[in-house]
Design a protein around this motif. Structure first.
Motif, PDB file in Angstrom:
ATOM      1  N   UNK A  24     -16.739  82.397  68.841  1.00  0.00           N
ATOM      2  CA  UNK A  24     -15.900  83.597  68.903  1.00  0.00           C
ATOM      3  C   UNK A  24     -16.440  84.660  67.961  1.00  0.00           C
ATOM      4  N   UNK A  25     -16.601  85.880  68.471  1.00  0.00           N
ATOM      5  CA  UNK A  25     -17.055  86.990  67.634  1.00  0.00           C
ATOM      6  C   UNK A  25     -15.840  87.809  67.214  1.00  0.00           C
ATOM      7  N   UNK A  26     -15.568  87.813  65.917  1.00  0.00           N
ATOM      8  CA  UNK A  26     -14.419  88.557  65.398  1.00  0.00           C
ATOM      9  C   UNK A  26     -14.867  89.986  65.093  1.00  0.00           C
ATOM     10  N   UNK A  27     -14.925  90.806  66.145  1.00  0.00           N
ATOM     11  CA  UNK A  27     -15.282  92.203  65.922  1.00  0.00           C
ATOM     12  C   UNK A  27     -14.266  92.830  64.987  1.00  0.00           C
ATOM     13  N   UNK A  28     -14.754  93.388  63.919  1.00  0.00           N
ATOM     14  CA  UNK A  28     -13.863  94.083  63.007  1.00  0.00           C
ATOM     15  C   UNK A  28     -13.883  95.549  63.376  1.00  0.00           C
ATOM     16  N   UNK A  29     -12.752  96.050  63.773  1.00  0.00           N
ATOM     17  CA  UNK A  29     -12.650  97.459  64.121  1.00  0.00           C
ATOM     18  C   UNK A  29     -11.709  98.140  63.147  1.00  0.00           C
ATOM     19  N   UNK A  30     -11.923  99.425  62.953  1.00  0.00           N
ATOM     20  CA  UNK A  30     -10.960 100.155  62.131  1.00  0.00           C
ATOM     21  C   UNK A  30      -9.584 100.054  62.763  1.00  0.00           C
ATOM     22  N   UNK A 104      -7.684 104.380  59.990  1.00  0.00           N
ATOM     23  CA  UNK A 104      -7.460 105.769  60.375  1.00  0.00           C
ATOM     24  C   UNK A 104      -5.961 105.982  60.459  1.00  0.00           C
ATOM     25  N   UNK A 105      -5.485 107.050  59.852  1.00  0.00           N
ATOM     26  CA  UNK A 105      -4.059 107.349  59.881  1.00  0.00           C
ATOM     27  C   UNK A 105      -3.818 108.611  60.702  1.00  0.00           C
ATOM     28  N   UNK A 106      -2.959 108.483  61.697  1.00  0.00           N
ATOM     29  CA  UNK A 106      -2.546 109.637  62.492  1.00  0.00           C
ATOM     30  C   UNK A 106      -1.100 109.942  62.100  1.00  0.00           C
TER      31      UNK A 106
END
Ligand SMILES: [Zn+2]
Ligand SMILES: [Zn+2]
Lengths: 182, 182
Positions: A24-30, A104-106
Motif C-alpha cells: 500500500x502506498x500512503x500518498x501524503x497529500x496536503x 491549506x486553509x480556505x
C-alpha cells in the motif's frame, strides 16, 4: 501497523511511504481546512478548544474538509459541529498555506443564517467578541490571527482577492504563539 | 494489496478504509489541485494533455499540490512542469470544489515572469490562444471552462472575491464534456 518505507513507486518521481507487507502506498497529500470568520454587528464568533492541540485557546469554527463535500458545505458543517451555528457564507476571505504541516486553509467570511449558537463537542465555550475584546494572547494559531486581521481590513466592504499568507510568514513556518498563562 | 474494509476507527465518527492485515487506516482526504490562467496580451496559455484522463484535450497548467509547498509554490511548479513557463501570480481567481471526486481547485490569475514556454513531459503541445481561438470543444474539464469564463469576466480589472462553482453545477457533479472527435 508495520513500519512504512520511503520508496519511489513505479511511475512516480518522488519517494512515498509504502507498506512493505502489502504494498500500500500512503500518498501524503496536503490537507484542506475549511473555516469561517462569522460575525454579527461587528462581533466575531470564536470557539474555545476542548481538544488538543491548543486546548483552552480560542479559534475560528474550522476543521478538516471531508470527502464528497464542497468547501462551502465543509465550512458550514464545521460551524455547526463546533459552534452549533447555522451560517451564511459571503465569500472566500483568505487562502493560507501552512507548508510546514502540509495544510491549506480556505477561510470564508460569513454571517448567521439563523440566530443562536452554543458549544459543540469540540468546544469548551463559544462567544461573540467585539474587536477590542478578542483575547489575542489566547488565540490558538497564527492563521487565526491572520484571518481576524484580514477580516478587519475588509470589514463593511465587498470582499477583494483573498488574502494569502502575510509577508512575514509566506510559508506558514512559524510555530504557534507562545502559550499564554491559562 | 489486500482489500480494504470500511470500518469506523476508534475515536472517529465515520467509516474509513482500513487494511484488515496491518490495521492501516487509509484516510481519504480531498485533494488540492493548484493551477493558473496565465495570460499575455489577452492570450491564454493552454496545454494539450499527453496523459489520461482526457489525453489530447486542452487544459490549464495545473496539478496536485505536493506536501511542504504553498499553494503559490505549487501553482508555479505546475506551470514549469507542464509548460516550462516561469509565471508571476497575481492572486486567487477561483476556488472550485469537485465533490464527486473529492477535489478542491485553487486557480490563480498569472502572467509570465520571464518569456518563453514549451511542452513539459505531460503535455503534447503548449500554446497561447486569443479568446476567440480557444478550442472550446476540446477543453479537457468543466472547471477549465469555468476558470476561463471567470478570467474573462475580470480581464483587465483587479481581482474580486474568488469565483466558486457556477450555480448550474454547485457541487462539481457534472461529468466532463462529451468527447469531441479528435
Ligand atoms: Zn500493509
Ligand atoms: Zn496492509
Amino acid at each position: 501497523m508495520p513500519d512504512f518505507l520511503r520508496t519511489v513507486p513505479p511511475g512516480d518521481d518522488r519517494e512515498r511511504l509504502t507498506c512493505p507487507d502489502c504494498g500500500f502506498v500512503a500518498y501524503e497529500n496536503p490537507k484542506i481546512v475549511v473555516g469561517s470568520v462569522v460575525s454579527e454587528g461587528g462581533r466575531i464568533l470564536l470557539c474555545r478548544r476542548a481538544i488538543e492541540p491548543r486546548r483552552g485557546f480560542w479559534t475560528l469554527p474550522a476543521g478538516y474538509m471531508e470527502m464528497a463535500e464542497t468547501v462551502e458545505e465543509g465550512a458550514r458543517r464545521e460551524a455547526w459541529e463546533e459552534a452549533r451555528a447555522r451560517i451564511a457564507l459571503d465569500g472566500v476571505l483568505a487562502v493560507y498555506s501552512i507548508a510546514r504541516i502540509g495544510q491549506v486553509q480556505v477561510i470564508f467570511r460569513a454571517g448567521f443564517e439563523s440566530p443562536g449558537f452554543e458549544a459543540g463537542p469540540e468546544s469548551l465555550e463559544v462567544r461573540l467578541f467585539g474587536w477590542d475584546e478578542i483575547p489575542w494572547e489566547e488565540v490558538a494559531f497564527p492563521s487565526v490571527h491572520w484571518a481576524l486581521r484580514h477580516w478587519r481590513e475588509r470589514e463593511g466592504r465587498p470582499l477583494a482577492a483573498p488574502a494569502t499568507n502575510p509577508p512575514d510568514d509566506p510559508r506558514g513556518s512559524r510555530p504557534p504563539p507562545r502559550q499564554a498563562g491559562l
